[in-house]
Design a protein around this motif. Structure first.
Motif, PDB file in Angstrom:
ATOM      1  N   ALA A 192     -13.056   7.586  -3.754  1.00 29.45           N
ATOM      2  CA  ALA A 192     -13.949   7.700  -5.012  1.00 29.45           C
ATOM      3  C   ALA A 192     -13.951   6.341  -5.823  1.00 29.45           C
ATOM      4  O   ALA A 192     -15.074   6.022  -6.304  1.00 29.45           O
ATOM      5  N   GLN A 193     -12.866   5.725  -5.802  1.00 30.67           N
ATOM      6  CA  GLN A 193     -12.799   4.438  -6.600  1.00 30.67           C
ATOM      7  C   GLN A 193     -13.514   3.562  -6.042  1.00 30.67           C
ATOM      8  O   GLN A 193     -14.124   2.519  -6.420  1.00 30.67           O
ATOM      9  N   ILE A 239     -10.264  -3.163  -4.583  1.00 26.09           N
ATOM     10  CA  ILE A 239     -10.787  -2.484  -3.473  1.00 26.09           C
ATOM     11  C   ILE A 239     -10.047  -2.591  -2.031  1.00 26.09           C
ATOM     12  O   ILE A 239      -9.594  -1.500  -1.469  1.00 26.09           O
ATOM     13  N   GLN A 240      -9.520  -3.898  -1.750  1.00 28.34           N
ATOM     14  CA  GLN A 240      -8.626  -3.898  -0.736  1.00 28.34           C
ATOM     15  C   GLN A 240      -7.183  -3.201  -0.884  1.00 28.34           C
ATOM     16  O   GLN A 240      -6.754  -2.315   0.316  1.00 28.34           O
ATOM     17  N   LEU A 241      -6.762  -3.051  -1.747  1.00 31.29           N
ATOM     18  CA  LEU A 241      -5.388  -2.150  -2.054  1.00 31.29           C
ATOM     19  C   LEU A 241      -5.881  -0.664  -1.944  1.00 31.29           C
ATOM     20  O   LEU A 241      -5.290   0.062  -1.209  1.00 31.29           O
ATOM     21  N   LEU A 242      -6.837  -0.217  -2.571  1.00 24.54           N
ATOM     22  CA  LEU A 242      -7.371   1.214  -2.348  1.00 24.54           C
ATOM     23  C   LEU A 242      -7.630   1.533  -0.786  1.00 24.54           C
ATOM     24  O   LEU A 242      -7.535   2.459  -0.314  1.00 24.54           O
ATOM     25  N   GLU A 243      -8.343   0.528  -0.075  1.00 31.44           N
ATOM     26  CA  GLU A 243      -8.377   0.729   1.053  1.00 31.44           C
ATOM     27  C   GLU A 243      -7.193   0.976   1.886  1.00 31.44           C
ATOM     28  O   GLU A 243      -7.114   1.825   2.839  1.00 31.44           O
ATOM     29  N   ALA A 256       0.936  -1.290   0.083  1.00 34.66           N
ATOM     30  CA  ALA A 256       0.009   0.233   0.159  1.00 34.66           C
ATOM     31  C   ALA A 256       0.759   1.179  -0.082  1.00 34.66           C
ATOM     32  O   ALA A 256       0.659   2.377  -0.506  1.00 34.66           O
ATOM     33  N   GLU A 257       1.915   1.164   0.874  1.00 29.58           N
ATOM     34  CA  GLU A 257       2.987   2.313   0.718  1.00 29.58           C
ATOM     35  C   GLU A 257       3.470   2.688  -0.612  1.00 29.58           C
ATOM     36  O   GLU A 257       3.513   3.806  -1.013  1.00 29.58           O
ATOM     37  N   VAL A 258       3.945   1.547  -1.279  1.00 26.06           N
ATOM     38  CA  VAL A 258       4.695   1.921  -2.679  1.00 26.06           C
ATOM     39  C   VAL A 258       3.419   2.217  -3.612  1.00 26.06           C
ATOM     40  O   VAL A 258       3.750   3.120  -4.316  1.00 26.06           O
ATOM     41  N   ALA A 259       2.190   1.529  -3.583  1.00 29.77           N
ATOM     42  CA  ALA A 259       1.109   2.090  -4.265  1.00 29.77           C
ATOM     43  C   ALA A 259       0.736   3.585  -4.113  1.00 29.77           C
ATOM     44  O   ALA A 259       0.535   4.389  -5.134  1.00 29.77           O
ATOM     45  N   ARG A 260       0.807   3.997  -2.970  1.00 27.67           N
ATOM     46  CA  ARG A 260       0.469   5.520  -2.340  1.00 27.67           C
ATOM     47  C   ARG A 260       1.543   6.247  -3.108  1.00 27.67           C
ATOM     48  O   ARG A 260       1.123   7.120  -3.801  1.00 27.67           O
ATOM     49  N   GLY A 261       2.712   6.088  -3.136  1.00 30.00           N
ATOM     50  CA  GLY A 261       3.726   6.698  -3.891  1.00 30.00           C
ATOM     51  C   GLY A 261       3.627   6.782  -5.232  1.00 30.00           C
ATOM     52  O   GLY A 261       4.119   7.909  -5.698  1.00 30.00           O
ATOM     53  N   LEU A 262       3.284   5.602  -5.694  1.00 29.31           N
ATOM     54  CA  LEU A 262       3.115   5.737  -7.421  1.00 29.31           C
ATOM     55  C   LEU A 262       2.112   6.796  -7.977  1.00 29.31           C
ATOM     56  O   LEU A 262       2.369   7.138  -8.880  1.00 29.31           O
ATOM     57  N   GLY A 263       1.030   6.804  -7.203  1.00 26.49           N
ATOM     58  CA  GLY A 263       0.115   7.833  -7.375  1.00 26.49           C
ATOM     59  C   GLY A 263      -0.787   7.465  -8.663  1.00 26.49           C
ATOM     60  O   GLY A 263      -1.223   6.532  -8.741  1.00 26.49           O
ATOM     61  N   GLU A 264      -0.494   8.486  -9.702  1.00 26.17           N
ATOM     62  CA  GLU A 264      -1.189   8.345 -10.985  1.00 26.17           C
ATOM     63  C   GLU A 264      -1.232   6.924 -11.534  1.00 26.17           C
ATOM     64  O   GLU A 264      -2.369   6.506 -12.025  1.00 26.17           O
TER      65      GLU A 264
END
Length: 818
Positions: A645-646, A632-636, A601-609
């Motif tokens: 929003a997703q 959905i779990q990753l977005l959470e 989740a931390e890496v995905a958050r940093g990747l952003g767009e």
């Protein structure tokens, strides 16, 4: 045929002659080698000449004369043909080659042979053909030297019995029958491309190819026919003809089903090619086809099979070929020139790498004295440097010190160290590395910085050669130096060096060292006060290969190894983002069971767009149920307004379990968010019990009167869509009210536990609803609920009893129970 020159009739005499001949051949071979390598007056030469003379005199004493001759590629002594084992020995093969080089069929040693005769013969006969500058032949040279008891090309008579014919003297060395001989003859013609297609069926060829001994015989016949037809002239036509035969042979081998036979035949052909005379071999190896001979491993096998001083002869012919190539360069197509020169460079490299190291000094001397190194330095710098490196390596070995490196630039020293590692001489290479690394301890900052740059370039070169561990193993020492270094410029150089070896630590499985190194660099990026060092550390981390390092690190985001997951989360932001985002999505879409970790989740958050675009596409696409849930779990886990929003969009998915996950994740992403109230109210109208349950839970996160009123309606058994609500939804509503803690919920739940009849309830209260009511009253009630809960301490349902006891305990802690 009549017998002459002391023909033998008794088996015992033949056995004695065979034994004497083997001894003579060994002595002659040793004497010729020594004549070539040592001064004519040296003790080793004198001893070898005396030994050869004594062995010859002993043989001549019983035979009057000894004639060594070649017939159909076999060596005869007088009229006796040596057996296959003796024919295959190096001394025999070498003597036959020398006869071919001098273009003679026989040499006869007669009684009265003197030491002067023997010395003169050896001096002439042992000269390499390429070294002869005067016109003439062996016979004339011997005559000029006054040799009277050694004769060349005397007439040879071969004794045959009534059941023996000349075919028994062919290279096959065995009686294979008339049909077998015919087949071999046709097969040889097939190999050289002169047999009409109708003569040879594929079935017959396959049958012949299955017999390694027969194929060896046929190939030997083809090679000897080329040698005989070519005479002294070795050129492209002859080499191409031989290579065409090799090509045809390999084509047949590839069609065989038996891998073991294929491997045996490959080895046979390598050995056969290695016994070609060096001049022909150079031409063969430098031809364009077949590709199999130009393959690195095959070429090395051939060169490594060249025996004895033939390595030196091979060197001489490569030098000569190169000199001709350089002379013709102006008239050649430039690509042709580079193609041929490249092969010649590789042959020289193979001679050094695969050949006997004892010949290296002599090879080096010949390269230097030929002037080839000087010419290559001007016309072909890369090739010239490669050959010069070999000569420096030889000089270092001969000197036993690193003195030959004095005056060389960094690139040359690195090339020499790398070549030593290639040749297996790790000890000397380690000395070079140690001397270089020693400058890291210099008092002069410029020396330390230069040593860092030197080691970095050395590591890059070693890694390309496959020797990366030589400097990688010093990572701990280098990190300690970085920690103690006070000069910024030196520290920058150390960081660059550490960055170059970090990936190799990972690839070699040295994970503890890797983690320590990258954590140090990451801390410098995040905490270093000097911006120059922070930039250098960021650059070093960004240099990590996204495929070799980034991909495995991304994989660790899904693993249970928390340490590597933490390292990955720390490093991946510095590595190519698009590759990381793509790989994360590939794993999310895979059939494997995966875990959504905090590090992911931390890496995905940093990747952003990039990652949000992938996740949005997945949610809007038609994919499998579990893929929606993973997204959905990753977005959470990522959290934030855009992931929320997703998730809201996913709440409209037609799959019930996906809607369940969406409403559950909404509550976790943004607990207490009043904008979610309408979404949870919407969930309470869903046809699926689990969706309505998540709606009730979600309302428990929003402190709003509308949430409380809705939950109170539910615990009274009423559904938002009409009719009775499911006990599981009622249970969730009770627990949600416990979180909100409204006073007016106390009386409603108290009535529920008193079993008072509600207007719309047509069934009894479910035990799980009773249990949740006990729990909630314990959280929000006062002394008035103690007596309401107490009867349930002995309820028949164990869950209710348990929750009642816990509620009483909670009320006791709050001071409402004595």
């Amino acid at each position: 045929m009549p017998e002459e020159n002391g023909g033998l009739g008794e088996p015992g005499e033949k056995s004695e002659l065979a034994e004497q001949s083997a001894s003579v051949l060994a002595a002659l071979h040793a004497a010729m080698v020594n004549f070539h390598l040592y001064p004519p007056t040296s003790d080793i030469v004198n001893d070898s000449v005396s030994r050869a003379l004594d062995d010859l005199k002993l043989a001549i004493s019983s035979q009057e004369s000894i004639t060594f001759s070649e017939l159909e590629g076999k060596l005869l002594i007088n009229d006796f043909c040596l057996d296959e084992r003796e024919q295959s020995k190096a001394n025999t093969v070498s003597f036959l080659k020398d006869l071919a080089l001098w273009e003679v069929k026989s040499i006869t040693f007669e009684a009265g042979l003197s030491e002067d005769d023997m010395r003169a013969f050896l001096e002439v006969f042992s000269r390499k053909r390429a070294d002869r500058t005067l016109a003439g032949n062996l016979s004339s040279f011997l005559e000029e030297s006054g040799v009277s008891n050694i004769r060349v090309d005397e007439k040879i008579y071969v004794s045959l019995s009534k059941d023996q014919d000349i075919s028994s003297m062919t290279p096959s060395g065995q009686d294979v029958g008339a049909m077998g001989l015919l087949k071999d003859e046709v097969f040889v013609r097939y190999l050289v491309g002169s047999a009409p297609a109708m003569e040879v069926s594929q079935e017959e060829v396959s049958d012949l190819m299955s017999d390694p001994k027969r194929i060896n015989t046929a190939f030997q016949s083809a090679m000897f026919s080329f040698e005989a037809a070519g005479g002294s002239a070795v050129g492209p036509d002859k080499a191409r003809a031989i290579k065409d035969t090799v090509n045809r042979m390999y084509g047949l081998v590839d069609n065989l089903a038996d891998e073991e036979v294929k491997n045996v035949l490959h080895d046979e052909m390598v050995n056969i090619l290695a016994t070609l005379d060096p001049e022909t071999l150079v031409e063969v190896l430098s031809e364009e086809s077949p590709e199999v001979v130009r393959e690195t491993e095959t070429r090395r096998e051939i060169v490594s099979s060249v025996e004895g001083e033939n390595v030196l002869k091979l060197t001489d012919h490569v030098i000569e070929k190169y000199r001709v190539l350089l002379a013709d360069r102006g008239e050649m197509d430039i690509q042709d020139y580079y193609d041929i020169s490249s092969v010649l460079n590789e042959i020289i490299a193979d001679i050094y790498q695969e050949g006997d190291p004892s010949y290296h000094p002599e090879i080096t001397r010949r390269l230097r004295e030929s002037g080839l190194l000087v010419e290559l330095a001007q016309s072909h710098p890369q090739a010239g440097m490669e050959m010069e490196v070999y000569t420096i390596v030889t000089d270092i070995r001969a000197a036993g010190s690193l003195r030959p490196l004095e005056g060389l630039d960094i690139e040359e020293v690195i090339a020499v160290a790398g070549k030593l590692l290639d040749l297996g001489d790790k000890e000397i290479a380690q000395k070079i590395i140690a001397v270089t690394a020693g400058n890291l301890g210099s008092e002069r900052p410029d020396f330390r910085a230069r040593a860092c740059r030197f080691l970095k370039e050395m590591h890059v070169d070693f890694r390309e050669r496959g020797h990366g561990e030589e400097i990688v193993d010093r990572s701990g020492e280098l990190l300690d130096m970085l920690d103690a270094e006070e000069e910024v410029e030196v520290a920058q150089s150390l960081i660059e060096l550490l960055g170059s070896i970090a990936g190799d630590l990972f690839l070699r499985g040295k994970l503890d060292e890797f983690c320590r190194l990258v954590e140090t660099l990451a801390e410098m990026v995040e905490e270093e006060e000097d911006e120059r060092l922070s930039i250098a550390a960021r650059s070093a981390l960004s240099s990590l290969n996204p495929w070799d390092i980034g991909k495995p690190l991304t994989e660790s985001l899904f693993s249970v190894d928390e340490r590597m997951g933490d390292i990955a989360a720390r490093l991946l932001p510095y590595i190519e983002e698009s590759l990381t985002a793509q790989q994360i999505m590939e794993r999310l879409k895979s059939d494997e069971d995966i875990k959504i970790t905090p590090q992911l989740a931390e890496v995905a958050r940093g990747l952003g767009e990039p990652i949000m675009a992938y996740l949005s596409e997945m949610i809007e696409s038609n994919v499998r149920e579990e893929l929606y849930i993973r997204a959905i779990q990753l977005l959470e886990a990522m959290g934030g307004s855009e992931p929320l929003a997703q998730v809201k969009a996913a709440a409209n998915n037609p799959i019930p379990s996906v809607r369940v996950q969406a409403f559950r994740s909404m509550a976790k992403i943004s607990p207490g968010d009043p904008t979610l109230l309408t979404h949870f109210m919407q969930a309470l109208e869903d046809d699926e019990v689990d969706v309505r349950r998540e709606g009730a839970r979600g309302l428990g996160t929003i402190d709003d009167p509308r949430s409380v009123d809705t939950l109170l309606v539910i615990i009274q058994g009423k559904s938002m869509s009409g009719g009775e609500e499911h006990p599981r939804v009622e249970e969730a509503a009770c627990l949600a009210l416990g979180r909100l803690g409204p006073e007016k919920a106390v009386s409603v739940m108290s009535d529920l536990l008193r079993k008072r009849t509600f207007a719309l309830r047509r069934r009894s209260v479910h035990p799980r609803v009773k249990a949740s009511a006990c729990y909630t009253l314990g959280q929000i009630g006062g002394p008035e609920v103690v007596e309401i809960i107490r009867p349930y301490l002995d309820d028949s349902d164990p869950i209710v009893r348990n929750e009642a006891r816990k509620a009483i305990s909670t009320l006791r802690r709050r001071g409402y129970v004595d």
